[in-house]
Design a protein around this motif. Structure first.
Motif, PDB file in Angstrom:
ATOM      1  N   VAL A 128     -22.354 -53.505 -56.335  1.00  0.00           N
ATOM      2  CA  VAL A 128     -22.478 -54.463 -57.520  1.00  0.00           C
ATOM      3  C   VAL A 128     -22.300 -55.853 -57.186  1.00  0.00           C
ATOM      4  CG1 VAL A 128     -21.165 -54.662 -59.628  1.00  0.00           C
ATOM      5  CG2 VAL A 128     -21.559 -52.534 -58.894  1.00  0.00           C
ATOM      6  N   LEU A 129     -21.371 -56.260 -56.146  1.00  0.00           N
ATOM      7  CA  LEU A 129     -20.988 -57.429 -55.960  1.00  0.00           C
ATOM      8  C   LEU A 129     -22.389 -58.167 -55.053  1.00  0.00           C
ATOM      9  CD1 LEU A 129     -17.697 -57.260 -54.451  1.00  0.00           C
ATOM     10  CD2 LEU A 129     -18.230 -58.381 -56.411  1.00  0.00           C
ATOM     11  N   ASN A 130     -22.995 -57.425 -54.402  1.00  0.00           N
ATOM     12  CA  ASN A 130     -24.251 -57.597 -53.635  1.00  0.00           C
ATOM     13  C   ASN A 130     -25.395 -58.216 -54.571  1.00  0.00           C
ATOM     14  OD1 ASN A 130     -22.926 -57.515 -51.015  1.00  0.00           O
ATOM     15  ND2 ASN A 130     -24.000 -55.480 -50.915  1.00  0.00           N
ATOM     16  N   PHE A 131     -25.628 -57.342 -55.719  1.00  0.00           N
ATOM     17  CA  PHE A 131     -26.589 -57.494 -56.794  1.00  0.00           C
ATOM     18  C   PHE A 131     -26.242 -58.872 -57.418  1.00  0.00           C
ATOM     19  CE2 PHE A 131     -27.246 -57.396 -61.251  1.00  0.00           C
ATOM     20  CZ  PHE A 131     -28.772 -57.276 -61.095  1.00  0.00           C
ATOM     21  N   LEU A 132     -25.000 -58.922 -57.787  1.00  0.00           N
ATOM     22  CA  LEU A 132     -24.763 -60.168 -58.786  1.00  0.00           C
ATOM     23  C   LEU A 132     -24.681 -61.247 -58.060  1.00  0.00           C
ATOM     24  CD1 LEU A 132     -21.394 -58.488 -60.574  1.00  0.00           C
ATOM     25  CD2 LEU A 132     -23.740 -59.214 -61.518  1.00  0.00           C
ATOM     26  N   GLU A 133     -24.417 -61.304 -56.785  1.00  0.00           N
ATOM     27  CA  GLU A 133     -24.579 -62.662 -55.818  1.00  0.00           C
ATOM     28  C   GLU A 133     -25.946 -62.928 -55.608  1.00  0.00           C
ATOM     29  OE1 GLU A 133     -22.494 -61.537 -52.421  1.00  0.00           O
ATOM     30  OE2 GLU A 133     -20.511 -61.726 -53.241  1.00  0.00           O
ATOM     31  N   ASN A 134     -27.022 -61.880 -55.804  1.00  0.00           N
ATOM     32  CA  ASN A 134     -28.418 -62.367 -55.176  1.00  0.00           C
ATOM     33  C   ASN A 134     -29.284 -62.173 -56.366  1.00  0.00           C
ATOM     34  OD1 ASN A 134     -27.903 -62.185 -52.519  1.00  0.00           O
ATOM     35  ND2 ASN A 134     -27.810 -59.889 -52.437  1.00  0.00           N
ATOM     36  N   ASN A 135     -28.540 -61.978 -57.609  1.00  0.00           N
ATOM     37  CA  ASN A 135     -29.670 -62.030 -58.976  1.00  0.00           C
ATOM     38  C   ASN A 135     -30.124 -63.301 -59.293  1.00  0.00           C
ATOM     39  OD1 ASN A 135     -30.573 -61.004 -61.095  1.00  0.00           O
ATOM     40  ND2 ASN A 135     -28.640 -61.343 -62.451  1.00  0.00           N
ATOM     41  N   PRO A 136     -31.309 -63.602 -59.187  1.00  0.00           N
ATOM     42  CA  PRO A 136     -31.872 -64.852 -59.261  1.00  0.00           C
ATOM     43  C   PRO A 136     -31.203 -65.571 -60.932  1.00  0.00           C
ATOM     44  CG  PRO A 136     -33.349 -63.477 -58.855  1.00  0.00           C
ATOM     45  CD  PRO A 136     -32.255 -62.529 -59.043  1.00  0.00           C
ATOM     46  N   PRO A 137     -31.323 -66.860 -60.876  1.00  0.00           N
ATOM     47  CA  PRO A 137     -30.881 -67.310 -62.284  1.00  0.00           C
ATOM     48  C   PRO A 137     -31.588 -66.906 -63.526  1.00  0.00           C
ATOM     49  CG  PRO A 137     -31.881 -68.964 -60.967  1.00  0.00           C
ATOM     50  CD  PRO A 137     -31.658 -67.817 -59.946  1.00  0.00           C
ATOM     51  N   SER A 138     -31.107 -67.034 -64.874  1.00  0.00           N
ATOM     52  CA  SER A 138     -31.773 -66.545 -65.906  1.00  0.00           C
ATOM     53  C   SER A 138     -33.110 -67.399 -66.239  1.00  0.00           C
ATOM     54  CB  SER A 138     -30.900 -66.840 -67.113  1.00  0.00           C
ATOM     55  OG  SER A 138     -30.475 -68.018 -67.341  1.00  0.00           O
ATOM     56  N   SER A 139     -33.512 -68.201 -65.637  1.00  0.00           N
ATOM     57  CA  SER A 139     -34.697 -68.933 -65.707  1.00  0.00           C
ATOM     58  C   SER A 139     -35.646 -68.411 -64.794  1.00  0.00           C
ATOM     59  CB  SER A 139     -34.538 -70.590 -65.320  1.00  0.00           C
ATOM     60  OG  SER A 139     -34.134 -70.687 -63.938  1.00  0.00           O
ATOM     61  N   SER A 140     -35.317 -67.501 -63.777  1.00  0.00           N
ATOM     62  CA  SER A 140     -36.114 -67.053 -63.063  1.00  0.00           C
ATOM     63  C   SER A 140     -36.983 -65.723 -63.624  1.00  0.00           C
ATOM     64  CB  SER A 140     -35.802 -66.633 -61.611  1.00  0.00           C
ATOM     65  OG  SER A 140     -36.492 -65.924 -60.950  1.00  0.00           O
ATOM     66  N   PRO A 141     -38.084 -65.352 -63.376  1.00  0.00           N
ATOM     67  CA  PRO A 141     -38.726 -64.188 -63.939  1.00  0.00           C
ATOM     68  C   PRO A 141     -38.347 -63.064 -63.672  1.00  0.00           C
ATOM     69  CG  PRO A 141     -40.698 -65.729 -63.414  1.00  0.00           C
ATOM     70  CD  PRO A 141     -39.204 -66.072 -62.663  1.00  0.00           C
ATOM     71  N   SER A 142     -37.742 -63.008 -62.324  1.00  0.00           N
ATOM     72  CA  SER A 142     -36.975 -61.671 -61.847  1.00  0.00           C
ATOM     73  C   SER A 142     -35.534 -61.494 -61.941  1.00  0.00           C
ATOM     74  CB  SER A 142     -37.359 -61.848 -60.178  1.00  0.00           C
ATOM     75  OG  SER A 142     -36.889 -63.219 -59.620  1.00  0.00           O
ATOM     76  N   HIS A 143     -35.112 -62.341 -62.885  1.00  0.00           N
ATOM     77  CA  HIS A 143     -33.692 -62.365 -63.113  1.00  0.00           C
ATOM     78  C   HIS A 143     -33.495 -61.089 -63.860  1.00  0.00           C
ATOM     79  CE1 HIS A 143     -29.719 -63.102 -64.608  1.00  0.00           C
ATOM     80  NE2 HIS A 143     -30.200 -62.898 -66.007  1.00  0.00           N
ATOM     81  N   LYS A 144     -32.331 -60.486 -63.667  1.00  0.00           N
ATOM     82  CA  LYS A 144     -32.032 -59.194 -64.342  1.00  0.00           C
ATOM     83  C   LYS A 144     -30.673 -59.412 -65.128  1.00  0.00           C
ATOM     84  CE  LYS A 144     -34.077 -55.482 -61.653  1.00  0.00           C
ATOM     85  NZ  LYS A 144     -33.874 -54.180 -60.763  1.00  0.00           N
ATOM     86  N   VAL A 145     -30.671 -58.965 -66.249  1.00  0.00           N
ATOM     87  CA  VAL A 145     -29.559 -59.043 -67.342  1.00  0.00           C
ATOM     88  C   VAL A 145     -28.659 -58.149 -66.876  1.00  0.00           C
ATOM     89  CG1 VAL A 145     -28.678 -58.966 -69.706  1.00  0.00           C
ATOM     90  CG2 VAL A 145     -31.103 -59.650 -69.328  1.00  0.00           C
ATOM     91  N   PRO A 146     -27.414 -58.465 -66.327  1.00  0.00           N
ATOM     92  CA  PRO A 146     -26.568 -57.629 -66.007  1.00  0.00           C
ATOM     93  C   PRO A 146     -25.394 -57.243 -67.116  1.00  0.00           C
ATOM     94  CG  PRO A 146     -25.620 -59.962 -65.334  1.00  0.00           C
ATOM     95  CD  PRO A 146     -26.996 -59.991 -66.022  1.00  0.00           C
ATOM     96  N   VAL A 147     -25.379 -55.854 -67.330  1.00  0.00           N
ATOM     97  CA  VAL A 147     -24.657 -55.256 -68.698  1.00  0.00           C
ATOM     98  C   VAL A 147     -23.775 -54.122 -67.866  1.00  0.00           C
ATOM     99  CG1 VAL A 147     -24.751 -53.977 -70.792  1.00  0.00           C
ATOM    100  CG2 VAL A 147     -26.561 -55.365 -70.016  1.00  0.00           C
ATOM    101  N   ILE A 148     -22.505 -54.055 -68.338  1.00  0.00           N
ATOM    102  CA  ILE A 148     -21.398 -53.263 -67.965  1.00  0.00           C
ATOM    103  C   ILE A 148     -20.842 -52.456 -69.253  1.00  0.00           C
ATOM    104  CG2 ILE A 148     -19.499 -54.802 -67.733  1.00  0.00           C
ATOM    105  CD1 ILE A 148     -18.367 -53.449 -65.110  1.00  0.00           C
TER     106      ILE A 148
END
Length: 649
Positions: free
Chosen positions: A106-126
Motif C-alpha cells: 500500500v505504501l509503495n502504491f501511494l508513493e508511486n501514484n501519479p498526481p491527480s492531474s495525470s491520466p494514469s492517476h488512481k483514486v485511492p479509497v480505503i
C-alpha cells in the motif's frame, strides 16, 4: 515484495490439517549424490539468526566421516496463487502466508501514484470494517481513563488516512453490510419458495466468512449447495466503490485503488478470488486487504498517535443533513456505522428472524405485507456447549408450529458438528474431504423435517407434540464463522495490551498464567531469593477476556443484541429496528432508501410508479441478471492431489 510484517504464527489450537501437507512444488537444483540405501543423507541445522542450513555428511562404509558440505537454504515463498490452489492446509485465519497483500505494498502504491492531474492517476479509497474499529477502540480504552467509541476511532482513522497517507475517500463497511443483509434475506426467500427445485438448498449457510468457504471448498464439497451466494460485505463494498461510486466520480474501475481493513487474514484470499476480478478492466473489486494489525503498523511507521483526538470526532454520524436531501444529491453520502443488532459478526441470523417477524402469518393474505409483526410468534434460544453455538427457534404460539429454526456457529470445532448435522438432516453423505457425494434422501431427511410448515405436522395442542415438532424440524439457516468468538476475534485483530504481573501473581503462577504450587512441585524458593521476578504476560490470540472487551467496544454506543427481533423491522429483511434513538432509525431508513437507489442505478432497474425501488422488489429480467452478477458469487470444489500417507518429511 515482502510478506506482511504483521503476519505471524500464533496460537494454533483451532488448526485443522486434513491432508498433512502443503503442496507447493519445490525445484531441487543441487542433485544429491547416490548413496547406499538406508544411509542418512542430510541434516538440517538452524543457527542463532534463524537461518536454515542443509548439511550433507560424506562417510566411508566403516562409518568414518570423510567431510561434510553445508549449504544455506533459501526461504520458501508461498504466493497467493499457490495458496489458493493448495488443499493441504486449513487454518482459522492467521497462518496463511500471502505475497502482494501487505502494508508495504500500500505504501509503495501511494508513493508511486501519479498526481491527480495525470491520466494514469488512481483514486485511492480505503474501507474499514467495524470489527477493526472495535479492536482499536478496545485497545485505546484499555490504556485510557475514558472509553473510546467506534465513531471516534473512525474519525481518527479517517484523519490519518487522508492527511498522513493521502487517501481520497475513507468509509466504513456497514452500509455495504446493510446491502449484503438485504440481498441475503432476498436469497433466503428465494430458496424457501424454490425448495427442492433450484440449485440452492436449505438450510442456507452464511457466506461472509472466507475461512469457512475455503474450508468447505477443500474438504466438504457436498456443503457448497447450501452456502449462500450473496457476496460478503467486503466484496459488496468493492462493487459499490468501483461500479457505483466510481461512475459518479467519472472513473473507470481500473482508475480506482481500493484498500480494505479487515479483522481476518482470510479476507486477503477472498479478495483474490477470480470471481471478484473484472476481466474487462483487468482489476479487482478490492486491490489490497490489510488487517487491523497492519493498519496499526502503518500508524507506527508514520508516527501517528491514534489516542489523540481530532477535530469533529464527536459530531453525529452521517448523514447529518436531512436524509431526503442527501439522497437527491448527485453523490449521496454513505451512512456511517449503520447498526445491525444481533451479533458482532454481521447479524445475518438476526436479520432473517427480523424479516420473518415482519411477514404476515400463514392465516392472512400473503400478498399483503404486514405493517406490524405477528404477535403470535415467539423466539426461544438454546445454548449448545458455549455461546459460540446457539440455536434459535421461532414458534407460532397459536398452533405450536415451528416457523423457523436457525443456529449461530463459531469456530472450527463447532463447525464440524454443524456440518455433520446439516448433512444428516439434508440426507447428504458428508465426506472427510472434497470427495463428499450426494446420497439418497434418508427417512429422516429434509422432506420429513420440513413438514412442520404444513398442516400435516399434526395437532399442536399438547406440549409433547410441540416438542416433537421442534425436534423434527431441521435448521433453516446457520450463521457460520471460522474464528471462535466470531469476527471480533479474527486472526488479524490487535493483540491484548500486555500487562506486567505482580510479584504475588508471579510467586503462584507460571509464565503462561497457570496456577502453580511451587513447593508441592519440588521447587524451593530460598529465603534470600524472594518471590519469582515479575514477567510480562505475552499477548495471545484467542484470549477470551480480551475478546469480551472488543465485543463490548463494538456495541458501545450501538444497540445491544435484542432478546427478540425488533418490533419496527420492515419487510425488506432489515435488522436494525431495535434502536432507541430516532437518529439511528433515520439512518436505517436512509440506508434502505440509498440501497434502493444503488439498485436502480447500478442494475439499470426501471423506476417504479412511486419513483423509487426497494431492494426486495422483483426487477425485470435484465436488471435481475445484473443484480445477481454484482451481488452474488459462486463456489468450486477443490480436489486434492495430496495423499497424506504418502507425504515424506
Amino acid at each position: 515484495m515482502a510478506f506482511s510484517g504483521a503476519l505471524t504464527l500464533t496460537d494454533l489450537n483451532d488448526f485443522i490439517t486434513p491432508s498433512q501437507a502443503c503442496i507447493k512444488p519445490v525445484e531441487q537444483t543441487n542433485k544429491p549424490e547416490s548413496q547406499d540405501p538406508g544411509a542418512a543423507a542430510t541434516q538440517i541445522q538452524v543457527d542463532s539468526s534463524g537461518s536454515y542450513y542443509e548439511v550433507s555428511v560424506k562417510g566411508s562404509a566403516a562409518g568414518k566421516s570423510a567431510g561434510s558440505t553445508k549449504q544455506k537454504l533459501t526461504t520458501a515463498e508461498i504466493s497467493l496463487n499457490d495458496c489458493l490452489a493448495c488443499s493441504g492446509c486449513i487454518t482459522s485465519a492467521e497462518s496463511v502466508l500471502i505475497t502482494m497483500q501487505s502494508h508495504t505494498e500500500v505504501l509503495n502504491f501511494l508513493e508511486n501514484n501519479p498526481p491527480s492531474s495525470s491520466p494514469s492517476h488512481k483514486v485511492p479509497v480505503i474501507s474499514i470494517a467495524p470489527q477493526s474499529l472495535a479492536s482499536f477502540a478496545a485497545s485505546l480504552s484499555s490504556t485510557s481513563s475514558q472509553d473510546v467509541s467506534l465513531l471516534q476511532v473512525l474519525r481518527r482513522v479517517r484523519a490519518f488516512c487522508t492527511s498522513a497517507l493521502g487517501f481520497a475517500h475513507v468509509y466504513d463497511t456497514t452500509f455495504a453490510r446493510h446491502v449484503a443483509l438485504l440481498e441475503h434475506a432476498r436469497e433466503f426467500q428465494e430458496r424457501k419458495r424454490e425448495e427442492g427445485k433450484g440449485e440452492g438448498k436449505l438450510p442456507m449457510l452464511a457466506s461472509a466468512c472466507p475461512g469457512w468457504v475455503c474450508y468447505a471448498e477443500k474438504t466438504h464439497a457436498e456443503m457448497l449447495p447450501f452456502i449462500a451466494r450473496t457476496k460478503s460485505p467486503q466484496q459488496v463494498m468493492g462493487t459499490l466503490v468501483k461500479e457505483w461510486l466510481g461512475a459518479k466520480w467519472g472513473k473507470r474501475p481500473d482508475q480506482i485503488y481500493h484498500v480494505t481493513v479487515m479483522p481476518c487474514y482470510d479476507k486477503k484470499l477472498e479478495a483474490s478470488r477470480q470471481d471478484f476480478y473484472n476481466e474487462l478492466y483487468a482489476t479487482r473489486d478490492v486491490d489490497c486487504v490489510l488487517t487491523t494489525g497492519e493498519l496499526q503498523l502503518l500508524m507506527l511507521e508514520k508516527g501517528w498517535d491514534l489516542s489523540a483526538p481530532v477535530p469533529g470526532e464527536n459530531l453525529p454520524p452521517s448523514p447529518r443533513s436531512h436524509p431526503v436531501l442527501r439522497l437527491d444529491a448527485d453523490e449521496p453520502e454513505l451512512p456511517e456505522l449503520v447498526a445491525h443488532p444481533g451479533t458482532s459478526s454481521g447479524s445475518y441470523l438476526h436479520s432473517l428472524i427480523a424479516m420473518l417477524y415482519s411477514q404476515p402469518s400463514s392465516s392472512t393474505d400473503q400478498s399483503t405485507p404486514s405493517p406490524t409483526p405477528s404477535p403470535s410468534l415467539s423466539l426461544s434460544t438454546l445454548t449448545i456447549r458455549s455461546a459460540d453455538y446457539e440455536e434459535y427457534t421461532l414458534t407460532d404460539t397459536r398452533t405450536g408450529a415451528v416457523v423457523f429454526r436457525g443456529a449461530k456457529c463459531y469456530g472450527f470445532r463447532n463447525l464440524q458438528n454443524v456440518v455433520r448435522k446439516v448433512g444428516r438432516e439434508a440426507g447428504v453423505q458428508v465426506g472427510r474431504g472434497a470427495a463428499g457425494r450426494m446420497a439418497g434422501v434418508r427417512a429422516r431427511g429434509r422432506a420429513v423435517r420440513r413438514g412442520a410448515h404444513s398442516s400435516e405436522a399434526g395437532s399442536t395442542g399438547a406440549d409433547g407434540t410441540v416438542q416433537a415438532q421442534q425436534e423434527e424440524k431441521g435448521y433453516d439457516y446457520v450463521e457460520v464463522m471460522a474464528c471462535p468468538g466470531g469476527c471480533v476475534n479474527g486472526g488479524g485483530q490487535l493483540r491484548p495490551v500486555s500487562q506486567p504481573r505482580s510479584q504475588a501473581q508471579s510467586a503462584h503462577t507460571d509464565a503462561e498464567g497457570f496456577a502453580r504450587e511451587w513447593a508441592e512441585s519440588g521447587v524451593k524458593l530460598g529465603v534470600d531469593e524472594g518471590p519469582l521476578p515479575a514477567a510480562p504476560v505475552g499477548p495471545k490470540w484467542g484470549d477470551r477476556e480480551w475478546t469480551r472487551r472488543v465485543e463490548a467496544a463494538y456495541w458501545r454506543a450501538l444497540p445491544t443484541p435484542p432478546p427478540t427481533p425488533p418490533a419496527e423491522a420492515d419487510g425488506d429483511g432489515r435488522a436494525g429496528g431495535a434502536v432507541s434513538a430516532m437518529a439511528s432509525a433515520s439512518a436505517l431508513e436512509y440506508a434502505d432508501e440509498l440501497a434502493g437507489r444503488v439498485l436502480l442505478e447500478i442494475a439499470g432497474a426501471a423506476r417504479r410508479a412511486e419513483g423509487r425501488v426497494r431492494w426486495m422488489d422483483d426487477l425485470d429480467e435484465k436488471a435481475e441478471e445484473r443484480r445477481r452478477a454484482l451481488f452474488r458469487t459462486q463456489y468450486r470444489a477443490v480436489e486434492s492431489e495430496v495423499v497424506g500417507l504418502a507425504v515424506k518429511w
